[in-house]
Design a protein around this motif. Structure first.
Motif, short mmCIF file in Angstrom:
data_model
loop_
_atom_site.label_atom_id
_atom_site.label_comp_id
_atom_site.label_asym_id
_atom_site.label_seq_id
_atom_site.Cartn_x
_atom_site.Cartn_y
_atom_site.Cartn_z
N ILE A 63 0.84 -1.20 0.00
CA ILE A 63 0.00 0.00 0.00
C ILE A 63 0.87 1.25 0.00
CG2 ILE A 63 -1.66 1.32 1.40
CD1 ILE A 63 -2.86 -1.35 2.25
N ASP A 64 0.46 2.25 -0.75
CA ASP A 64 1.18 3.52 -0.79
C ASP A 64 1.30 4.10 0.61
OD1 ASP A 64 2.12 6.05 -2.33
OD2 ASP A 64 0.52 6.78 -1.02
N MET A 65 2.44 4.73 0.91
CA MET A 65 2.72 5.18 2.27
C MET A 65 1.71 6.22 2.76
SD MET A 65 6.39 6.31 3.84
CE MET A 65 6.60 6.57 5.60
N LYS A 66 1.27 7.13 1.88
CA LYS A 66 0.29 8.14 2.28
C LYS A 66 -1.04 7.49 2.64
CE LYS A 66 2.20 12.04 -0.32
NZ LYS A 66 1.93 13.05 -1.39
N LEU A 67 -1.47 6.56 1.83
CA LEU A 67 -2.71 5.85 2.11
C LEU A 67 -2.56 5.00 3.37
CD1 LEU A 67 -5.56 4.93 1.43
CD2 LEU A 67 -4.59 3.27 -0.17
N ALA A 68 -1.38 4.41 3.56
CA ALA A 68 -1.12 3.60 4.75
C ALA A 68 -1.26 4.44 6.02
CB ALA A 68 0.27 2.98 4.68
N GLY A 69 -0.88 5.72 5.94
CA GLY A 69 -1.03 6.60 7.10
C GLY A 69 -2.48 6.79 7.49
N SER A 70 -3.37 6.88 6.49
CA SER A 70 -4.79 7.01 6.78
C SER A 70 -5.38 5.70 7.31
CB SER A 70 -5.55 7.44 5.52
OG SER A 70 -5.13 8.71 5.08
#
Length: 269
Positions: free
Chosen positions: A183-190
């Motif tokens: 998963i993309d890191m930005k999406l993973a943060g959410s």
């Protein structure tokens, strides 16, 4: 020692600022301070750290409110599309949180200190040497039964560590989502917010059954001041985001965490 509101607010503000700069809640840095500076017994410090970390509810509300305004960066559809991943990791993390809190309340103080020492050193080393591996694209493990089991096992570990340290666990959840699920890191943060809050609440529910939980009522004023400072600090850190290179911040925080773990918990063995 005296634990003044001003001290709690200033320490909470400093930790919140550092956490805001690197995108973490700061609980991993708060725990050594609660034990080393404010002289709380270790288990009480873990529980107070967990309560203070629950100010992430406010952060959650802010993030949730801002998501619709972020356009295509992190659309709601992308978050909802990963519901199976969230359920996979969350199932393990809830069990891990309960088990971690359960055994933390039953350990002798010296063994709890040893476990926390090892976990904090592990987090520090991960921060120092693992950050670069999250950059770029990762394919993750192929979808199937094996990945589901790996996600469940990883969730148990995340929940247990988060419960024992009194942290939200984002520093472990995000790498798991990036490296295991691609998963993309930005999406993973959410997505990590969807996992960390229920995990924290599970551990919190177990800690309520401990005698050490009485510290929450006894130190209510202290907690209020520290939470207030943390919220102000988080806002300051977010405002300063981008003013200092991320790599410098991550390395600096890793060094601070490593030194804090050695100074506080190694000498309590």
């Amino acid at each position: 020692m005296s634990r003044s509101g001003a001290q709690a607010f200033s320490v909470g503000g400093a930790i919140g600022t550092l956490g805001g700069l690197i995108g973490l809640g700061g609980a991993e840095f708060r725990l050594p301070v609660l034990v080393g500076h404010f002289r709380f017994p270790t288990l009480e410090a873990v529980i107070l750290n967990k309560v203070t970390s629950l100010n992430k509810v406010t952060s959650l509300a802010v993030v949730a409110a801002s998501l619709p305004l972020r356009g295509m960066a992190i659309p709601w559809a992308a978050v909802f599309a990963q519901w199976a991943v969230v359920v996979n990791v969350l199932a393990g993390s809830l069990a891990g949180a309960w088990l971690g809190a359960h055994y933390a309340t039953r350990m002798k103080a010296e063994w709890l200190n040893r476990v926390i020492f090892v976990l904090l050193i592990g987090l520090a080393l991960g921060m120092l040497f693992g950050h670069d591996h999250l950059n770029g694209n990762h394919a993750g493990m192929a979808d199937g039964t094996l990945r589901w089991i790996a996600g469940l096992v990883a969730g148990v570990g995340i929940g247990a560590v988060a419960a024992v340290l009194g942290v939200a666990g984002g520093e472990l959840i995000i790498p798991t989502l990036v490296l295991l699920f691609g998963i993309d890191m930005k999406l993973a943060g959410s997505l990590s917010l969807c996992i960390s809050l229920p995990t924290m609440l599970m551990a919190f529910a177990r800690y309520r059954q401990s005698d050490a939980f009485a510290a929450c009522g006894r130190e209510r004023a202290f907690l209020i001041w520290m939470i207030g400072g943390s919220l102000v600090g988080s806002a300051v850190g977010a405002a300063l985001l981008g003013s200092v290179p991320t790599d410098w911040l991550v390395w600096g925080m890793g060094v601070i965490l490593f030194i804090s773990a050695v100074k506080v918990f190694h000498h309590r063995h």
